[in-house]
Scaffold this motif. Structure first.
Motif, PDB file in Angstrom:
ATOM      1  N   HIS A 175      -3.679   6.480  -3.103  1.00  0.00           N
ATOM      2  CA  HIS A 175      -4.179   6.019  -4.365  1.00  0.00           C
ATOM      3  C   HIS A 175      -3.515   4.673  -4.608  1.00  0.00           C
ATOM      4  CE1 HIS A 175      -4.936   5.981  -8.661  1.00  0.00           C
ATOM      5  NE2 HIS A 175      -3.669   5.856  -8.914  1.00  0.00           N
ATOM      6  N   ILE A 176      -2.360   4.613  -4.160  1.00  0.00           N
ATOM      7  CA  ILE A 176      -1.514   3.057  -4.211  1.00  0.00           C
ATOM      8  C   ILE A 176      -2.303   2.273  -3.544  1.00  0.00           C
ATOM      9  CG2 ILE A 176       0.302   1.924  -3.401  1.00  0.00           C
ATOM     10  CD1 ILE A 176       2.202   4.414  -4.210  1.00  0.00           C
ATOM     11  N   VAL A 177      -2.711   2.571  -2.317  1.00  0.00           N
ATOM     12  CA  VAL A 177      -3.648   1.704  -1.339  1.00  0.00           C
ATOM     13  C   VAL A 177      -4.989   1.112  -2.090  1.00  0.00           C
ATOM     14  CG1 VAL A 177      -4.867   1.297   0.871  1.00  0.00           C
ATOM     15  CG2 VAL A 177      -2.466   2.385   0.860  1.00  0.00           C
ATOM     16  N   ARG A 178      -5.521   2.288  -2.861  1.00  0.00           N
ATOM     17  CA  ARG A 178      -6.542   2.003  -3.580  1.00  0.00           C
ATOM     18  C   ARG A 178      -6.344   1.110  -4.423  1.00  0.00           C
ATOM     19  NH1 ARG A 178      -9.788   6.841  -6.434  1.00  0.00           N
ATOM     20  NH2 ARG A 178      -7.706   7.343  -7.122  1.00  0.00           N
ATOM     21  N   VAL A 179      -5.487   1.152  -5.470  1.00  0.00           N
ATOM     22  CA  VAL A 179      -5.256   0.382  -6.574  1.00  0.00           C
ATOM     23  C   VAL A 179      -4.949  -1.075  -6.254  1.00  0.00           C
ATOM     24  CG1 VAL A 179      -3.711   0.022  -8.640  1.00  0.00           C
ATOM     25  CG2 VAL A 179      -4.667   2.250  -8.088  1.00  0.00           C
ATOM     26  N   VAL A 180      -3.947  -1.314  -5.156  1.00  0.00           N
ATOM     27  CA  VAL A 180      -3.341  -2.326  -4.942  1.00  0.00           C
ATOM     28  C   VAL A 180      -4.540  -3.207  -3.910  1.00  0.00           C
ATOM     29  CG1 VAL A 180      -1.473  -3.666  -3.356  1.00  0.00           C
ATOM     30  CG2 VAL A 180      -0.955  -1.680  -4.888  1.00  0.00           C
ATOM     31  N   CYS A 181      -5.120  -2.622  -3.243  1.00  0.00           N
ATOM     32  CA  CYS A 181      -5.981  -3.325  -2.383  1.00  0.00           C
ATOM     33  C   CYS A 181      -7.374  -3.900  -3.201  1.00  0.00           C
ATOM     34  CB  CYS A 181      -6.599  -2.514  -1.215  1.00  0.00           C
ATOM     35  SG  CYS A 181      -5.353  -2.315   0.072  1.00  0.00           S
ATOM     36  N   LYS A 182      -7.532  -3.194  -4.153  1.00  0.00           N
ATOM     37  CA  LYS A 182      -8.516  -3.864  -5.275  1.00  0.00           C
ATOM     38  C   LYS A 182      -8.266  -4.898  -5.784  1.00  0.00           C
ATOM     39  CE  LYS A 182     -11.961  -2.304  -8.666  1.00  0.00           C
ATOM     40  NZ  LYS A 182     -12.564  -1.279  -9.443  1.00  0.00           N
ATOM     41  N   LYS A 183      -7.088  -4.783  -6.224  1.00  0.00           N
ATOM     42  CA  LYS A 183      -6.262  -6.024  -7.227  1.00  0.00           C
ATOM     43  C   LYS A 183      -6.172  -7.467  -6.249  1.00  0.00           C
ATOM     44  CE  LYS A 183      -3.830  -8.187 -10.231  1.00  0.00           C
ATOM     45  NZ  LYS A 183      -4.511  -8.759 -11.538  1.00  0.00           N
ATOM     46  N   TYR A 184      -5.603  -7.213  -4.891  1.00  0.00           N
ATOM     47  CA  TYR A 184      -5.068  -8.296  -4.169  1.00  0.00           C
ATOM     48  C   TYR A 184      -5.962  -8.780  -3.176  1.00  0.00           C
ATOM     49  CZ  TYR A 184      -0.563  -8.225  -6.631  1.00  0.00           C
ATOM     50  OH  TYR A 184       0.299  -8.190  -7.541  1.00  0.00           O
ATOM     51  N   ARG A 185      -6.974  -7.864  -2.673  1.00  0.00           N
ATOM     52  CA  ARG A 185      -7.854  -8.074  -1.471  1.00  0.00           C
ATOM     53  C   ARG A 185      -9.421  -8.015  -1.880  1.00  0.00           C
ATOM     54  NH1 ARG A 185      -3.531  -9.934  -0.226  1.00  0.00           N
ATOM     55  NH2 ARG A 185      -2.422  -9.337   1.628  1.00  0.00           N
ATOM     56  N   GLY A 186      -9.497  -7.523  -3.044  1.00  0.00           N
ATOM     57  CA  GLY A 186     -10.933  -7.257  -3.503  1.00  0.00           C
ATOM     58  C   GLY A 186     -11.618  -6.292  -2.549  1.00  0.00           C
ATOM     59  N   LEU A 187     -10.702  -5.376  -2.040  1.00  0.00           N
ATOM     60  CA  LEU A 187     -11.267  -4.185  -0.971  1.00  0.00           C
ATOM     61  C   LEU A 187     -11.358  -2.653  -1.707  1.00  0.00           C
ATOM     62  CD1 LEU A 187     -11.763  -3.427   1.958  1.00  0.00           C
ATOM     63  CD2 LEU A 187      -9.024  -3.147   2.174  1.00  0.00           C
ATOM     64  N   ASP A 188     -12.259  -2.043  -1.454  1.00  0.00           N
ATOM     65  CA  ASP A 188     -12.507  -0.700  -1.961  1.00  0.00           C
ATOM     66  C   ASP A 188     -12.812  -0.084  -0.950  1.00  0.00           C
ATOM     67  OD1 ASP A 188     -15.279  -1.070  -1.911  1.00  0.00           O
ATOM     68  OD2 ASP A 188     -15.155  -1.754  -3.829  1.00  0.00           O
ATOM     69  N   PHE A 189     -13.011   1.504  -1.189  1.00  0.00           N
ATOM     70  CA  PHE A 189     -13.472   2.413  -0.056  1.00  0.00           C
ATOM     71  C   PHE A 189     -15.055   2.666  -0.040  1.00  0.00           C
ATOM     72  CE2 PHE A 189      -9.028   4.387  -0.825  1.00  0.00           C
ATOM     73  CZ  PHE A 189      -8.389   3.548  -0.103  1.00  0.00           C
ATOM     74  N   GLU A 190     -15.699   1.763  -0.609  1.00  0.00           N
ATOM     75  CA  GLU A 190     -17.051   2.177  -0.890  1.00  0.00           C
ATOM     76  C   GLU A 190     -17.797   2.216   0.207  1.00  0.00           C
ATOM     77  OE1 GLU A 190     -21.072   0.061  -2.994  1.00  0.00           O
ATOM     78  OE2 GLU A 190     -19.131  -0.624  -3.541  1.00  0.00           O
ATOM     79  N   ASP A 191     -17.676   1.632   1.503  1.00  0.00           N
ATOM     80  CA  ASP A 191     -18.096   1.789   2.662  1.00  0.00           C
ATOM     81  C   ASP A 191     -17.621   2.799   3.591  1.00  0.00           C
ATOM     82  OD1 ASP A 191     -20.106  -0.262   2.149  1.00  0.00           O
ATOM     83  OD2 ASP A 191     -18.589  -1.806   2.897  1.00  0.00           O
ATOM     84  N   LEU A 192     -16.441   3.334   3.176  1.00  0.00           N
ATOM     85  CA  LEU A 192     -15.785   4.637   3.800  1.00  0.00           C
ATOM     86  C   LEU A 192     -16.278   5.597   3.059  1.00  0.00           C
ATOM     87  CD1 LEU A 192     -12.281   2.692   4.226  1.00  0.00           C
ATOM     88  CD2 LEU A 192     -14.102   2.933   6.065  1.00  0.00           C
ATOM     89  N   LYS A 193     -17.342   6.356   3.551  1.00  0.00           N
ATOM     90  CA  LYS A 193     -18.010   7.391   2.929  1.00  0.00           C
ATOM     91  C   LYS A 193     -17.006   8.834   2.915  1.00  0.00           C
ATOM     92  CE  LYS A 193     -21.571   4.997   2.108  1.00  0.00           C
ATOM     93  NZ  LYS A 193     -21.827   4.218   0.965  1.00  0.00           N
ATOM     94  N   GLY A 194     -16.370   8.778   3.935  1.00  0.00           N
ATOM     95  CA  GLY A 194     -15.455  10.004   3.829  1.00  0.00           C
ATOM     96  C   GLY A 194     -14.198   9.793   3.042  1.00  0.00           C
ATOM     97  N   ILE A 195     -13.712   8.714   3.018  1.00  0.00           N
ATOM     98  CA  ILE A 195     -12.460   8.332   1.967  1.00  0.00           C
ATOM     99  C   ILE A 195     -13.157   8.552   0.688  1.00  0.00           C
ATOM    100  CG2 ILE A 195     -10.760   6.666   1.277  1.00  0.00           C
ATOM    101  CD1 ILE A 195     -10.480   6.149   4.189  1.00  0.00           C
ATOM    102  N   SER A 196     -14.264   7.755   0.505  1.00  0.00           N
ATOM    103  CA  SER A 196     -14.714   7.769  -0.954  1.00  0.00           C
ATOM    104  C   SER A 196     -14.863   9.164  -1.577  1.00  0.00           C
ATOM    105  CB  SER A 196     -16.070   6.882  -0.946  1.00  0.00           C
ATOM    106  OG  SER A 196     -15.772   5.678  -0.695  1.00  0.00           O
TER     107      SER A 196
END
Length: 231
Positions: A175-196
């Motif tokens: 969850h920390i990875v999800r929140v911080v990566c979205k803010k600082y890298r514009g990265l989300d898990f959308e393309d990672l279907k299993g994690i999403s």
């Protein structure tokens, strides 16, 4: 009938000194106790006042820690082992994994994330980015390929259709990875279907949903170490 143990969980407080702050290890224990359906209290510790508050209760320790019938427990891994043994069937559910692979799934994500999020876009950044993305891909592959024995469909969580100790360890970090990566890298898990799918299922579980710190607390904790990358 056996008397219920007195369980007191002490967690790091947020910036308002009252609600739960950002700490994946504290959330891990919070989730375990909630999943165990145990009676317990949660006390948040304002770290600005911690020396005065803790000098008699747990000298030299920092949250999270636990009082179990007055006995101090301070090591997160040992607390997990103790709770699984002390809060056992038939009164409490087992949370241990059936599959050994579930215990190590995603184990390198938080380490590679920590290096990746702190480096500027120079030097070894490409190498660190690749390591982090590979760790995410490995978890994603596990989540899409590990099948439930009964239905032959991908498991809802790491070990099956219910949350286990493995999820209590991984989800707070993810969850920390999800929140911080979205803010600082514009990265989300959308393309990672299993994690999403995994995170979406977890978001529906009260044991995870209501033990998460506010996103603002997570971002505040990383504001002094995370770096933005120029587009």
């Amino acid at each position: 009938m056996a008397e219920c143990p007195k369980i007191e969980l002490f967690l790091k407080a947020s910036g308002d000194a009252e609600s739960v702050g950002n700490c994946p290890f504290g959330q891990r224990l919070f989730m375990i106790l909630w999943l165990k359906r145990a009676n317990f209290t949660v006390t948040t510790v304002d770290m600005k006042r911690a020396p005065d508050v803790l000098k008699n209760l747990a000298p030299g320790s920092q949250p999270p820690f636990l009082l179990f019938n007055g006995e101090l427990k301070t090591d997160t891994n040992k607390i997990e082992e103790f709770l699984e043994e002390a809060l056992a069937p038939p009164l409490y559910p087992k949370l241990c994994c059936c599959h050994n692979s579930s215990k190590t799934a995603g184990e390198d994500i938080f380490r590679t994330f920590s290096a990746y999020i702190k480096i500027g876009k120079h030097g070894l950044y490409e190498q660190l980015e690749k390591k982090f993305l590979r760790s995410l891909t490995r978890l994603d592959q596990y989540l899409t390929s590990a099948l439930d024995h009964d239905s032959n469909h991908p498991r809802t969580f790491l070990d099956g259709d219910t949350l286990t100790l493995a999820d209590c360890n991984l989800l707070p970090k993810l969850h920390i990875v999800r929140v911080v990566c979205k803010k600082y890298r514009g990265l989300d898990f959308e393309d990672l279907k299993g994690i999403s799918r995994y995170m979406a299922e977890a978001d529906q579980k009260e044991e995870f949903k209501y033990t998460c710190p506010p996103d603002s607390e997570i971002l505040h904790a990383y504001s002094s170490v995370a770096t933005y990358w120029d587009k």
